[in-house]
Design an enzyme around this catalytic site. Structure first.
Site, PDB file in Angstrom:
ATOM      1  N   GLU A   1      17.748   7.204  -0.274  1.00  0.00           N
ATOM      2  CA  GLU A   1      17.843   7.305  -1.725  1.00  0.00           C
ATOM      3  C   GLU A   1      19.290   7.474  -2.178  1.00  0.00           C
ATOM      4  O   GLU A   1      19.736   6.862  -3.138  1.00  0.00           O
ATOM      5  CB  GLU A   1      17.007   8.496  -2.186  1.00  0.00           C
TER       6      GLU A   1
ATOM      7  N   ILE B   1      10.932  24.141   0.005  1.00  0.00           N
ATOM      8  CA  ILE B   1      10.983  25.536  -0.427  1.00  0.00           C
ATOM      9  C   ILE B   1      10.145  26.404   0.494  1.00  0.00           C
ATOM     10  O   ILE B   1      10.578  27.477   0.917  1.00  0.00           O
ATOM     11  CB  ILE B   1      10.519  25.662  -1.893  1.00  0.00           C
TER      12      ILE B   1
END
Length: 540
Positions: free
Chosen positions: A312, A382
């Site tokens: 990306e 996370i």
């Protein structure tokens, strides 16, 4: 427009523009539309849907958003309200963050990681739609978000025949140009002339049932043209700028990041020796962040040559691999560089032009291509739970941290989907391995490998309870391992189902404890007390 000597104004201080920068615009019809940022911003009305170029800190418009911020401030001073809906993947503070700070955004999509924007979203003051980035083009083309009124696009120049030279990102610029009623161009003389030719803009994408296969068999394959195209009659205004991209803040790799990177390198080496990966690996995808940058640096010292990337963003660690020759080709949609990376790119951008391809976002993140190439996806997280579900976007279940971005595009379709994280954060007050994640972005079906500084959990081919044991044994911090093992043992013994055992009354109790007491740490088991009693301390 290929002669760098013809590009004037490249040495100007930030923000200063000379009229000689009109050399950036070799098309008279476009040059005739040069106006100030304030005049250009006047083409944007309150309530408009505005698509802006940019990806993270690169290639975003710089001066028109600033003019919109001033309009919002002036409107507030008169007791009025000026706000627009913003479609962008840029997280530069002078764009989405600046507009959010003055309540100039009604709705934002499809990505965010700016602290001001985040605070507004979590306070319920700004509507936000999080989306897989590969889905955005088809969703907007299908009208799911309404009609696009204006596109504000940064470019590096305009050729004599009116072609637009993209700057340091492509993102969704080609779609915004095609969908918008009006287009505003920012021609940025800060962007290097040598970017011309680095891009591969494919305009053959279509909605079902008219789609065709993408003929990308290697990261180096080109299927489009180097330029964006826009009918000049759609261009309402052209603004000259000389402003740098936003440098992504980077911290030096800490000990945990170094350990994670080392475990990753060991794992990939093991897979190669087993014959499950070639000696050159497969095309790499890397999310943004300090941990993944450290992982890329470790790959530079590994045995794999030559590497490629279908990803990306090109970040600092990947730029280093390209510079050293360890990596020969990187396909992406944008740069996402720190100060050192920006300086390196500008100092020798011509040397990278044949090693980097920047594509539209829906192509850089396209599931068909990711699956065909067999990408190795490395993304941060996370938290993960003991069964391999991953939360990459929310804190404590309801507060947005970052958008999901492209991690879902790659994780679902990669040959190997690897998630990297320290085992604890906040000085050990939060365990990143928990009984149940408080929000799910990537289900256990899309997660193959989890790596922390403690080690590697290879989850492929394992049923849930064996996955849980792998994660506890190899990824959890020693301070939290006993409590996780206790939870798994009791869930397996007394839970209502034995396939994926959970104790629903306790599954999110670690998060509750943190919110109430500022730590997930559990009390040790006192002598003579059983584990059921000990868990009473963490229940609400």
């Amino acid at each position: 427009m290929t002669d760098a000597a013809g590009w004037l104004g490249d040495d100007l201080p930030r923000g200063e523009v000379r009229m000689t920068d009109r050399w950036r615009i070799q098309c008279k019809a476009a040059a005739d539309k040069v106006v100030s940022a304030e005049e250009a911003a006047a083409f944007i009305s309150p309530g408009d849907r505005v698509g802006m170029s940019g990806f993270t800190g690169s290639g975003h418009p710089k001066t028109v958003p600033a003019a919109l911020i001033r309009r919002a401030v002036d409107a507030a001073g008169r007791g009025d309200h000026f706000a627009v809906s913003v479609w962008t993947v840029s997280t530069a503070p002078e764009l989405s963050g600046g507009l959010a700070a003055v309540d100039g955004i009604d709705l934002l999509m499809p990505y965010q990681s700016d602290p001001v924007t985040r605070a507004k979203i979590n306070a319920g003051l700004l509507g936000y739609v999080d989306a897989h980035l590969s889905h955005v083009a088809q969703m907007t083309a299908g009208g799911f978000f309404g009609h696009l009124d204006v596109a504000v696009i940064e470019v590096a120049g305009v050729t004599a025949d009116g072609a637009l030279i993209p700057s340091s990102s492509v993102g969704n610029s080609n779609w915004w140009i095609g969908l918008a009623d009006r287009v505003i161009l920012e021609v940025n003389s800060w962007q290097p002339a040598e970017l011309e030719g680095m891009h591969d803009i494919y305009d053959g994408a279509a909605l079902p049932p008219d789609r065709r296969p993408l003929q990308i068999l290697r990261p180096s394959d080109r299927i489009g043209a180097p330029y964006l195209r826009c009918p000049l009659e759609k261009v309402s205004a052209v603004v000259l700028t000389n402003d740098p991209d936003y440098a992504t803040p980077l911290r030096p790799a800490d000990s945990d990041s170094q350990l994670i990177a080392g475990h990753l390198l060991d794992f990939l080496t093991h897979e190669s020796r087993r014959g499950r990966l070639p000696a050159t690996l497969l095309p790499l995808q890397s999310g943004v962040g300090n941990v993944t940058n450290a992982a890329l640096a470790q790959l530079g010292s590994g045995p794999f040559r030559p590497l490629t990337a279908y990803t990306e963003v090109v970040q600092d660690g990947m730029l280093q691999l390209l510079r050293s020759g360890t990596m020969t080709m990187a396909s992406a949609t944008a740069f996402s560089l720190g100060e050192d990376g920006l300086a390196e790119l500008h100092a020798d951008v011509a040397a990278y032009r044949d090693k980097i391809i920047l594509r539209p976002l829906e192509i850089s993140n396209h599931p068909e291509v990711i699956r065909r190439l067999g990408c190795l996806a490395m993304n941060g997280m996370i938290e993960a739970d003991i069964y391999g579900n991953v939360n990459s976007s929310h804190i404590m279940g309801s507060s947005m941290q970052n958008g999901i971005g492209g991690s879902g595009d790659f994780a679902r379709h990669a040959y190997l989907a690897m998630f990297l994280s320290p085992s604890t954060v906040k000085n050990g007050a939060i365990s990143c391995i928990v009984p149940m994640v408080s929000h799910v972005d990537h289900t256990e079906h899309d997660v193959h490998v989890i790596i922390t500084e403690q080690g590697v959990a290879d989850l492929r081919g394992l049923p849930p309870r064996r996955r849980a044991q792998q994660i506890i044994n190899h990824c959890a911090h020693p301070d939290y391992q006993p409590a996780l093992q206790d939870y798994l043992d009791r869930a397996a013994a007394t839970g209502p189902g034995k396939h994926t055992p959970h104790l629903l009354s306790e599954a999110l109790s670690w998060h509750v404890r943190y919110l109430q007491e500022g730590t997930m740490r559990l009390l040790s088991l006192p002598a003579g007390r059983d584990s059921d009693t000990a868990w009473d301390c963490v229940l609400p």
